[in-house]
Structure formats: C-alpha cells, structure tokens
Design a protein around this motif. Structure first.
Motif, PDB file in Angstrom:
ATOM      1  N   ILE A  19       0.849  -1.206   0.000  1.00 37.93           N
ATOM      2  CA  ILE A  19       0.000   0.000   0.000  1.00 37.93           C
ATOM      3  C   ILE A  19       0.879   1.248   0.000  1.00 37.93           C
ATOM      4  O   ILE A  19       0.612   2.228  -0.688  1.00 37.93           O
ATOM      5  N   ARG A  20       1.991   1.172   0.750  1.00 32.60           N
ATOM      6  CA  ARG A  20       2.892   2.329   0.791  1.00 32.60           C
ATOM      7  C   ARG A  20       3.475   2.602  -0.606  1.00 32.60           C
ATOM      8  O   ARG A  20       3.505   3.737  -1.070  1.00 32.60           O
ATOM      9  N   CYS A  21       3.890   1.530  -1.285  1.00 30.88           N
ATOM     10  CA  CYS A  21       4.414   1.696  -2.656  1.00 30.88           C
ATOM     11  C   CYS A  21       3.328   2.284  -3.559  1.00 30.88           C
ATOM     12  O   CYS A  21       3.587   3.179  -4.367  1.00 30.88           O
ATOM     13  N   ARG A  22       2.096   1.769  -3.409  1.00 30.59           N
ATOM     14  CA  ARG A  22       1.022   2.244  -4.279  1.00 30.59           C
ATOM     15  C   ARG A  22       0.764   3.740  -4.050  1.00 30.59           C
ATOM     16  O   ARG A  22       0.503   4.488  -4.992  1.00 30.59           O
ATOM     17  N   ASP A  23       0.861   4.161  -2.778  1.00 34.50           N
ATOM     18  CA  ASP A  23       0.628   5.582  -2.493  1.00 34.50           C
ATOM     19  C   ASP A  23       1.694   6.468  -3.150  1.00 34.50           C
ATOM     20  O   ASP A  23       1.393   7.537  -3.677  1.00 34.50           O
ATOM     21  N   ILE A  24       2.932   5.983  -3.120  1.00 35.38           N
ATOM     22  CA  ILE A  24       4.006   6.765  -3.765  1.00 35.38           C
ATOM     23  C   ILE A  24       3.738   6.846  -5.266  1.00 35.38           C
ATOM     24  O   ILE A  24       3.804   7.911  -5.888  1.00 35.38           O
ATOM     25  N   VAL A  25       3.392   5.692  -5.842  1.00 37.78           N
ATOM     26  CA  VAL A  25       3.134   5.642  -7.277  1.00 37.78           C
ATOM     27  C   VAL A  25       1.950   6.547  -7.636  1.00 37.78           C
ATOM     28  O   VAL A  25       1.995   7.308  -8.604  1.00 37.78           O
ATOM     29  N   ARG A  26       0.909   6.518  -6.810  1.00 38.55           N
ATOM     30  CA  ARG A  26      -0.249   7.381  -7.072  1.00 38.55           C
ATOM     31  C   ARG A  26       0.128   8.849  -7.021  1.00 38.55           C
ATOM     32  O   ARG A  26      -0.320   9.639  -7.844  1.00 38.55           O
ATOM     33  N   GLY A  27       0.963   9.170  -6.022  1.00 40.61           N
ATOM     34  CA  GLY A  27       1.413  10.562  -5.884  1.00 40.61           C
ATOM     35  C   GLY A  27       2.092  11.025  -7.172  1.00 40.61           C
ATOM     36  O   GLY A  27       1.825  12.100  -7.692  1.00 40.61           O
TER      37      GLY A  27
END
Ligand code: ATP
Ligand code: MG
Length: 283
Positions: A114-122
C-alpha cells in the motif's frame, strides 16, 4: 587624449550598444567622473553576469526536473499494474490464512505494498500535469488555514510558529489546494529539520516593482549540507530515515510553484537553518 566630454559621449554610446567593457581613461581632465563611470559600469557588468548565471542555473534545474519527472512518472505508470496484482493476491491470501502463523507476515506485505502504491499514485497524480486552476486568493488566509489544520493533525508542540504576515499583500492567482500543499510541505520539512524544537517564521510581503508577492518559511534547524542543495528538488531525494520521507515533497512543490508562474529559492547553512522563498506573480 580625447577631451573628457568626447570620451564620455563615446563611452555612453558604447554602453548603449551593450558594450560593458568600455572604460574611460582616468588620467583625463575629469578623473573623478571617469572613476565613477568606470566603477558604475564594472558593477553593472558584474550584476548582469550574476543574473545571467542564475537564469542559466534555473533553466538547467527546471529542464533537469522535467526530464527526471517524465522518467519517474513513466516508471510509476509501469509499476501501477503489478502493485495492484500483488495487493489483490496478498489480500486473498490473508483471507485464507487469517488464523495461521503467516497472517502477520502477509499483513506486512499488504501494508508495504500500500505504501508503494501511495508513492506511485502521488507521482501519477502529479504527472497528469493538472494545470492549476488559478483564482484570486489571499496567501495570508491560506497560510492561516493550513497552519490551523497542521496544528490539529501533527504534533507541532515542539516548535514555535511565528506568523509575520503583511496584511497589504494583494490577492494573487492561485490554485488554493495546490498552494496549501506547498505551505504544508515547507512547514513540515521545517518541523522535521528541528527534532529538538525551534522556531519557524512565516513571512509574507510584496515586491511592487517586480509585480510579485512572496512567502518565506524560515527555520533554525539542521540546515542543508552544501553538497545536497542541488539535489533537494529532485524526485526521491531524501535524507530522512527509511519510511520517513519519500523525497517527493519539494519536487512537487517546485513544479506547483512553477506552474503558477512563480519561483522557489532556498538559502541554507548547516547547523544554522534554512529559508525557502516562494514568489508568485500578482497577475
Ligand atoms: N527546512 C529544511 N531543513 C533542512 N533540510 C531540508 C529542509 N527542507 C528540505 N530539506 C532536505 O530536502 C530533502 C527533500 O525534501 P522533500 O520535502 O522533497 O522530501 P522529504 O521531506 O524527505 O520527504 P516527503 O516526500 O515526505 O516530503 C529532505 O529529506 C531534507 O534532506
Ligand atoms: Mg518533505
């Protein structure tokens, strides 16, 4: 020897043509005037050199960031699908293994994904090049609103925040959400730079001649190492511990300010503190 007035006229004409190398012989009939003229031209030349160098540096910086930004958002785009897959399968696994010894480990996989996904979304949000919706807004109000939210959501008890807001600053064209996130990023960076407490001064003001308003966020924290000054606006540059910073805050901030037609500058000294200055055009 030319008469001093002929020499002066010749020198003025050369300067008018853009030649700043011209000098007047100081052994002429009016040495005081010649010296003053020479000193004036030397200082104009020096200022012009500094301005050109700083303009070149800014162009280089924004071109560099644009190309790193494209690369980073390209990678983010490619990572989005596999991450969604990992998240879906690990969530399914957790369902089936809820009561086993592996449940805790799978939860860690899910949280980290989820943390990786948040960075990618950002990065993806950013790369969509959403042009800011500029509406007249008052920077002082945005600062006050952002600080009051920050006080509720983050522990600012360690630091003193001093607002030195010029109530005469005119409204400027701003995307209020994006500008609040600029303020947020700068203030949180200042807080992080002062783990043992300190003072953050937020100043606003107007430069009527330049047609700009400005905001300064000053802290008396750790400062930035000389060798890092050129890197802080790069995506993913962070000096914070693993899991503490993504290194995207200043990258996004830089680009937001630029899309507002403004500029952001930093001045920092290790062990003394840091000041970020954001300038925005009034029109
Ligand atoms: N006020 C400051 N004082 C000292 N160092 C700073 C300050 N602001 C930024 N920096 C340096 O610049 C780096 C990059 O800042 P940036 O905001 O881009 O990322 P970050 O704060 O590390 O992570 P995040 O993406 O969560 O904001 C920081 O890690 C820090 O080293
Ligand atoms: Mg940050």
């Amino acid at each position: 020897m030319k008469s001093s007035s002929a020499a002066l006229i010749h020198a003025f004409e050369s300067v008018a043509r853009g030649d700043l190398s011209v000098r007047i012989d100081e052994e002429c009939e009016a040495p005081g005037l010649a010296r003053a003229f020479n000193a004036m031209i030397a200082s104009i030349g020096e200022r012009e050199y500094r301005q050109t160098e700083s303009a070149k540096e800014q162009i280089f910086q924004s071109e560099k960031l644009a190309s790193i930004g494209r690369l980073a958002s390209g990678i983010a785009h490619e990572l989005n699908n596999p991450l969604t897959g990992i998240l879906a399968y690990s969530s399914m696994m957790l369902e089936g293994m809820k009561d086993t010894q592996y449940a805790e480990d799978i939860k860690i996989i899910i949280d980290e994904t989820i943390r990786c996904r948040d960075i990618v979304r950002g990065l993806l949000d950013f790369s969509r090049e959403t042009h800011p919706e500029l509406r007249p807004a008052n920077l002082n109000h945005l600062i006050t609103e952002t600080l009051s939210i920050l006080e509720k959501t983050h522990s600012l008890s360690n630091v003193v925040v001093e607002k030195i807001l010029d109530d005469k600053i005119p409204a400027a064209g701003m995307d209020t959400n994006q500008m609040k996130s600029v303020i947020n990023n700068l203030v949180l960076n200042a807080v992080d730079a002062m783990p043992f407490g300190g003072t953050i001064k937020i100043r606003t003001g107007i430069d009527k001649k330049a047609g700009k308003i400005f905001m300064e966020v000053e802290d008396n924290g750790s400062g930035i190492k000389k060798e890092n000054i050129g890197l802080i606006f790069d995506p993913f540059f962070t000096s914070k511990d693993m899991g503490k910073g993504t290194g995207l805050g200043l990258f996004v901030t830089y680009n937001t300010v630029e899309r507002h037609g403004g500029a952001i500058k930093v001045q920092s000294e290790e062990g003394v503190g840091t000041t970020f200055t954001v300038e925005l055009p009034i029109k």
